[in-house]
Design a protein around this motif. Sequence first.
Motif, PDB file in Angstrom:
ATOM      1  N   VAL A 181      21.920  34.200  -6.109  1.00 47.39           N
ATOM      2  CA  VAL A 181      22.271  35.179  -5.072  1.00 47.39           C
ATOM      3  C   VAL A 181      23.689  35.701  -5.296  1.00 47.39           C
ATOM      4  CG1 VAL A 181      22.760  35.430  -2.598  1.00 47.39           C
ATOM      5  CG2 VAL A 181      20.634  34.352  -3.353  1.00 47.39           C
ATOM      6  N   LYS A 182      24.602  34.811  -5.624  1.00 47.50           N
ATOM      7  CA  LYS A 182      25.982  35.215  -5.900  1.00 47.50           C
ATOM      8  C   LYS A 182      26.030  36.177  -7.091  1.00 47.50           C
ATOM      9  CE  LYS A 182      30.535  33.350  -6.893  1.00 47.50           C
ATOM     10  NZ  LYS A 182      31.329  32.180  -7.241  1.00 47.50           N
TER      11      LYS A 182
ATOM     12  N   GLN B  45       9.224  26.303  -0.781  1.00 53.35           N
ATOM     13  CA  GLN B  45      10.602  26.099  -0.333  1.00 53.35           C
ATOM     14  C   GLN B  45      11.447  27.336  -0.638  1.00 53.35           C
ATOM     15  OE1 GLN B  45      11.081  22.246  -2.584  1.00 53.35           O
ATOM     16  NE2 GLN B  45      12.261  21.746  -0.742  1.00 53.35           N
ATOM     17  N   GLU B  46      11.205  27.931  -1.789  1.00 51.25           N
ATOM     18  CA  GLU B  46      12.027  29.039  -2.258  1.00 51.25           C
ATOM     19  C   GLU B  46      11.656  30.385  -1.636  1.00 51.25           C
ATOM     20  OE1 GLU B  46      13.707  29.760  -6.511  1.00 51.25           O
ATOM     21  OE2 GLU B  46      11.653  30.572  -6.473  1.00 51.25           O
ATOM     22  N   LEU B  47      10.370  30.658  -1.470  1.00 46.02           N
ATOM     23  CA  LEU B  47       9.937  31.984  -1.012  1.00 46.02           C
ATOM     24  C   LEU B  47      10.519  32.420   0.336  1.00 46.02           C
ATOM     25  CD1 LEU B  47       6.273  32.458  -2.239  1.00 46.02           C
ATOM     26  CD2 LEU B  47       8.288  33.801  -2.845  1.00 46.02           C
ATOM     27  N   PRO B  48      10.652  31.549   1.325  1.00 47.06           N
ATOM     28  CA  PRO B  48      11.300  32.000   2.566  1.00 47.06           C
ATOM     29  C   PRO B  48      12.739  32.484   2.339  1.00 47.06           C
ATOM     30  CG  PRO B  48      10.107  29.975   2.960  1.00 47.06           C
ATOM     31  CD  PRO B  48      10.104  30.187   1.471  1.00 47.06           C
TER      32      PRO B  48
ATOM     33  N   ARG C 127       9.728  30.431 -10.977  1.00 48.78           N
ATOM     34  CA  ARG C 127      10.639  30.923 -12.008  1.00 48.78           C
ATOM     35  C   ARG C 127      11.293  32.185 -11.501  1.00 48.78           C
ATOM     36  NH1 ARG C 127      10.992  29.696 -17.360  1.00 48.78           N
ATOM     37  NH2 ARG C 127       9.583  28.107 -18.124  1.00 48.78           N
ATOM     38  N   ASN C 128      12.566  32.318 -11.787  1.00 53.79           N
ATOM     39  CA  ASN C 128      13.300  33.527 -11.449  1.00 53.79           C
ATOM     40  C   ASN C 128      13.952  34.084 -12.704  1.00 53.79           C
ATOM     41  OD1 ASN C 128      13.223  33.799  -8.444  1.00 53.79           O
ATOM     42  ND2 ASN C 128      14.011  31.715  -8.595  1.00 53.79           N
ATOM     43  N   TYR C 129      13.895  35.395 -12.820  1.00 52.26           N
ATOM     44  CA  TYR C 129      14.576  36.120 -13.888  1.00 52.26           C
ATOM     45  C   TYR C 129      15.393  37.216 -13.239  1.00 52.26           C
ATOM     46  CZ  TYR C 129      11.530  33.723 -17.140  1.00 52.26           C
ATOM     47  OH  TYR C 129      10.888  32.751 -17.855  1.00 52.26           O
ATOM     48  N   LEU C 130      16.682  37.190 -13.479  1.00 52.52           N
ATOM     49  CA  LEU C 130      17.571  38.221 -12.979  1.00 52.52           C
ATOM     50  C   LEU C 130      17.935  39.120 -14.146  1.00 52.52           C
ATOM     51  CD1 LEU C 130      19.187  39.450 -10.672  1.00 52.52           C
ATOM     52  CD2 LEU C 130      21.019  37.803 -11.185  1.00 52.52           C
TER      53      LEU C 130
ATOM     54  N   SER D 268      15.941  30.684 -13.775  1.00 51.50           N
ATOM     55  CA  SER D 268      15.809  29.361 -13.165  1.00 51.50           C
ATOM     56  C   SER D 268      14.351  28.937 -13.194  1.00 51.50           C
ATOM     57  CB  SER D 268      16.344  29.342 -11.733  1.00 51.50           C
ATOM     58  OG  SER D 268      15.542  30.149 -10.887  1.00 51.50           O
ATOM     59  N   VAL D 269      14.159  27.636 -13.251  1.00 49.86           N
ATOM     60  CA  VAL D 269      12.827  27.029 -13.227  1.00 49.86           C
ATOM     61  C   VAL D 269      12.839  25.977 -12.134  1.00 49.86           C
ATOM     62  CG1 VAL D 269      11.098  25.731 -14.525  1.00 49.86           C
ATOM     63  CG2 VAL D 269      12.563  27.378 -15.714  1.00 49.86           C
ATOM     64  N   GLY D 270      11.844  26.009 -11.263  1.00 49.00           N
ATOM     65  CA  GLY D 270      11.821  25.075 -10.150  1.00 49.00           C
ATOM     66  C   GLY D 270      12.704  25.597  -9.038  1.00 49.00           C
ATOM     67  N   PHE D 271      12.852  24.795  -8.009  1.00 49.76           N
ATOM     68  CA  PHE D 271      13.720  25.203  -6.912  1.00 49.76           C
ATOM     69  C   PHE D 271      14.777  24.158  -6.659  1.00 49.76           C
ATOM     70  CE2 PHE D 271      14.900  24.984  -2.399  1.00 49.76           C
ATOM     71  CZ  PHE D 271      15.597  26.177  -2.328  1.00 49.76           C
ATOM     72  N   VAL D 272      16.031  24.597  -6.755  1.00 47.89           N
ATOM     73  CA  VAL D 272      17.206  23.804  -6.399  1.00 47.89           C
ATOM     74  C   VAL D 272      18.093  24.740  -5.587  1.00 47.89           C
ATOM     75  CG1 VAL D 272      19.211  22.538  -7.269  1.00 47.89           C
ATOM     76  CG2 VAL D 272      17.034  22.423  -8.513  1.00 47.89           C
ATOM     77  N   GLN D 273      18.448  24.339  -4.392  1.00 45.99           N
ATOM     78  CA  GLN D 273      19.215  25.212  -3.488  1.00 45.99           C
ATOM     79  C   GLN D 273      20.494  25.730  -4.128  1.00 45.99           C
ATOM     80  OE1 GLN D 273      18.331  26.259  -0.131  1.00 45.99           O
ATOM     81  NE2 GLN D 273      19.921  27.713  -0.699  1.00 45.99           N
ATOM     82  N   THR D 274      21.246  24.860  -4.793  1.00 46.71           N
ATOM     83  CA  THR D 274      22.521  25.300  -5.387  1.00 46.71           C
ATOM     84  C   THR D 274      22.289  26.338  -6.483  1.00 46.71           C
ATOM     85  OG1 THR D 274      22.514  23.380  -6.870  1.00 46.71           O
ATOM     86  CG2 THR D 274      23.810  23.193  -4.839  1.00 46.71           C
ATOM     87  N   GLU D 275      21.229  26.182  -7.233  1.00 45.60           N
ATOM     88  CA  GLU D 275      20.898  27.153  -8.276  1.00 45.60           C
ATOM     89  C   GLU D 275      20.483  28.492  -7.658  1.00 45.60           C
ATOM     90  OE1 GLU D 275      18.937  26.478 -12.559  1.00 45.60           O
ATOM     91  OE2 GLU D 275      17.548  26.155 -10.891  1.00 45.60           O
ATOM     92  N   PHE D 276      19.719  28.431  -6.574  1.00 42.55           N
ATOM     93  CA  PHE D 276      19.331  29.646  -5.867  1.00 42.55           C
ATOM     94  C   PHE D 276      20.577  30.362  -5.345  1.00 42.55           C
ATOM     95  CE2 PHE D 276      17.918  32.213  -2.307  1.00 42.55           C
ATOM     96  CZ  PHE D 276      16.779  32.815  -2.814  1.00 42.55           C
TER      97      PHE D 276
END
Length: 161
Positions: free
Chosen positions: A153-154, A63-66, A127-130, A141-149
């Motif tokens: 980005v913001k 879900q997240e990779l695209p 997992r994402n690390y900024l 972040s861990v997992g995929f949640v659209q609002t968190e993604f």
Amino acid sequence: MKYFLLFALLLVSSPIFCQDLGVGQHIPAFTISNDQETIKSLDLKGKVVLINFFATWCGPCMQELPLVQQFWATHKSNKKLVIIVIGREHSQSEITAFKAKKGFDLPMYPDEKRQVYSLFATQYIPRNYLIDAKGNVVFTSVGFVQTEFDQMVKKIDELIK
């Protein structure tokens, strides 16, 4: 008894037992390669870095990779930003086949033995690390949640201004 409980609390909260990298911590030293390039964490200083860990079999990752690909497509010319997508427990041939199947062109790296992943986390993907330009973790972040993604980005857009 009171001192024993205090000692036990300190021991459990020690970095030895809490291996997931968190906000405010410095990026660990690592080197990762794919069939085109090698990246050393030391070379990332002065850049904003998004590190994404995924696996091809992971539903939330798919879900997240695209979205990561879409973000990459619009930001790949920005010299202030580096995006590193790491396939946990995947070989180079698996990564190459996956990119071709999905039509992705973002930079992906194999981490077949979790050598890089283990520096950041013990379990769970995506997992994402900024990382900011000073090398500090500013968002995870861990997992995929659209609002968190969207929040991530913001935050990236704020950092690369």
